[in-house]
Write a protein that holds these residues in place. Structure first.
Motif, PDB file in Angstrom:
ATOM      1  N   THR A 160       1.141  -1.436  -0.102  1.00 45.73           N
ATOM      2  CA  THR A 160       0.084   0.249   0.095  1.00 45.73           C
ATOM      3  C   THR A 160       0.935   1.156   0.429  1.00 45.73           C
ATOM      4  O   THR A 160       0.785   2.189  -0.713  1.00 45.73           O
ATOM      5  CB  THR A 160      -0.921   0.344   0.892  1.00 45.73           C
ATOM      6  OG1 THR A 160      -1.789  -1.324   1.235  1.00 45.73           O
ATOM      7  CG2 THR A 160      -1.810   1.143   1.307  1.00 45.73           C
ATOM      8  N   VAL A 187      -2.492  -1.432  -6.503  1.00 43.75           N
ATOM      9  CA  VAL A 187      -2.903  -0.419  -5.361  1.00 43.75           C
ATOM     10  C   VAL A 187      -3.014   1.569  -6.358  1.00 43.75           C
ATOM     11  O   VAL A 187      -3.284   2.148  -5.664  1.00 43.75           O
ATOM     12  CB  VAL A 187      -1.697  -0.214  -3.934  1.00 43.75           C
ATOM     13  CG1 VAL A 187      -2.193   0.995  -3.389  1.00 43.75           C
ATOM     14  CG2 VAL A 187      -2.728  -1.709  -3.425  1.00 43.75           C
ATOM     15  N   SER A 214      -5.147  -6.045  -5.950  1.00 45.86           N
ATOM     16  CA  SER A 214      -5.030  -4.975  -4.659  1.00 45.86           C
ATOM     17  C   SER A 214      -4.283  -6.827  -3.852  1.00 45.86           C
ATOM     18  O   SER A 214      -3.418  -6.693  -2.488  1.00 45.86           O
ATOM     19  CB  SER A 214      -5.046  -4.072  -4.287  1.00 45.86           C
ATOM     20  OG  SER A 214      -6.358  -4.481  -3.623  1.00 45.86           O
TER      21      SER A 214
END
Length: 418
Positions: free
Chosen positions: A123, A191, A180
């Motif tokens: 992330t 992401v 993701s």
């Protein structure tokens, strides 16, 4: 005289018939007597067998009771020892299960920490790249607005262009959300696409609007054709700061700190038993085996005693049944002999009465005829011992012997013709 001989023949035939009736009846009674004797012999044998069976039953009962008295406590002791072994094994299994569950929980926590760290890195990298793209887009806004894609959107109607941008941004967002969840570079790309989808949709709509405002076909939203340069530089600086923050967070983040599993916990989970507990368990198992072996031997003895007792009882019951059957046969044969003797006695009495009645009737007729008829004539010529005349004879008579009374005067064989 001829009639008297006929009565004598009747009496003789009656006596012969009586003898014929008595002879089979006597044979029948003899057979019944033989059967009665056999039944009495069987009864005596059954009584002897009952006595023998009763003598065997007492020791069999005593042996079975003694075997039961030894086998039941031994079996209970063996069951108690086996229960103790099962309890110890169950406790060991419970400890092993708890240890394995704790190890599985620790490993699960470690795995989740690793996954959380990987997700945080993915992330952070994706957001840092998205912030970098935003910086490039802001600083190269003029180039972006003059791109072929924006020119193509300018050629479309406003509603159609907005719908195309929104749809494309939503599709990119969905693709990024799907990617993701994958580990590695693909997750970082997911992401990045998840953030860039809405960002590019807004950027293309604003770029088309700016181009339309510059061409004079639309009115500016904020009353200005372009945003102030300080605002653009500030926005780019903020995006750059965000990019640095995300990259710094990735680089400075601590790795996962897995929780270690103690050696004792691993030994317990692998089934290893402490020496003391192992010795106690082995001692309990040996004691349980010894008691079980002893209980099995005593149980076998008890079973043999039970079989012997059952055989003794069966023998006694069989002998009693034989005695009952023999006594029943003897009683039945005795009754049949008694009934047969009574029947034959009544038959003999009736035959004797009939013979007496016949003899009395014969004597009575002889008395009436005066001594009977002369056998030299047919038709009754009184046999008086003296000459008889025709006026003493009823009807003509036939001379079948010697005409002793001179009744056939013309010698034709018929006397007293008139």
């Amino acid at each position: 005289m001829r009639r008297g001989r006929q009565w004598r023949r009747v009496v003789v035939a009656s006596i012969a018939m009586l003898g014929a009736l008595v002879a089979p009846s006597g044979a029948f009674c003899a057979d019944l007597s033989i059967s009665l004797a056999e039944a009495e012999v069987r009864a005596a044998s059954a009584e002897s067998e009952i006595s023998t069976a009763q003598e065997e039953l007492g020791p069999a009962v005593a042996r079975y009771q003694a075997a039961s008295a030894r086998a039941v406590p031994a079996r209970k002791a063996a069951q108690a020892a086996q229960g103790e072994v099962h309890t110890r094994e169950a406790a060991t299994s419970a400890r092993r299960r708890v240890a394995r569950e704790r190890i599985a929980a620790i490993e699960g926590d470690n795995h989740r920490e690793v996954e959380d760290h990987d997700d945080a890195v993915q992330t952070g990298v994706g957001l840092a790249l998205a912030a970098a793209v935003a910086v490039v887009l802001i600083l190269g806004w003029g180039w972006f607005r003059a791109s072929a894609a924006v020119a193509w959107l300018v050629a479309q109607r406003r509603s159609q262009a907005v719908a195309l941008c929104a749809g494309a941004g939503f599709v990119i967002l969905l693709v990024g959300a799907a990617l993701s969840g994958v580990d590695g570079v693909i997750g970082v790309l997911g992401v990045l696409l998840f953030v860039l989808g809405p960002l590019f949709a807004v950027a293309f709509v604003l770029a088309r609007h700016s181009a339309q405002v510059q061409a004079g076909r639309e009115r500016a939203l904020l009353g200005r054709e372009r945003l102030p340069a300080p605002f653009i530089r500030t926005l780019a600086a903020l995006s750059g700061v965000l990019c640095l923050i995300f990259f710094a967070g990735v680089l400075l983040s601590d790795g996962p700190q897995p929780t270690g599993v103690s050696a004792a916990l691993e030994r317990t989970a692998s089934g290893a038993v402490a020496p003391l507990a192992k010795r106690e368990l082995a001692k309990a198992e040996a004691e349980a085996d010894a008691l079980t072996h002893r209980a099995e031997g005593l149980t076998i003895q008890r079973g043999a005693a039970r079989v012997a007792l059952r055989r003794a009882r069966d023998g006694l019951s069989s002998a009693q049944n034989q005695l009952i059957a023999a006594e029943g046969d003897a009683h039945r044969f005795a009754r049949r002999i008694e009934v047969s003797e009574r029947r034959e006695a009544r038959r003999l009495e009736r035959e004797e009465e009939r013979a007496l009645i016949a003899a009395e009737e014969e004597e009575f007729e002889e008395e009436e005829l005066g001594g009977g008829c002369d056998p030299n004539y047919t038709g009754c010529v009184p046999d008086t011992g003296y000459d008889v005349d025709c006026d003493e004879v009823s009807g003509p008579v036939e001379v079948i012997g010697t005409d002793v009374d001179g009744l056939d005067a013309d010698g034709d064989g018929i006397g007293c013709e008139s």
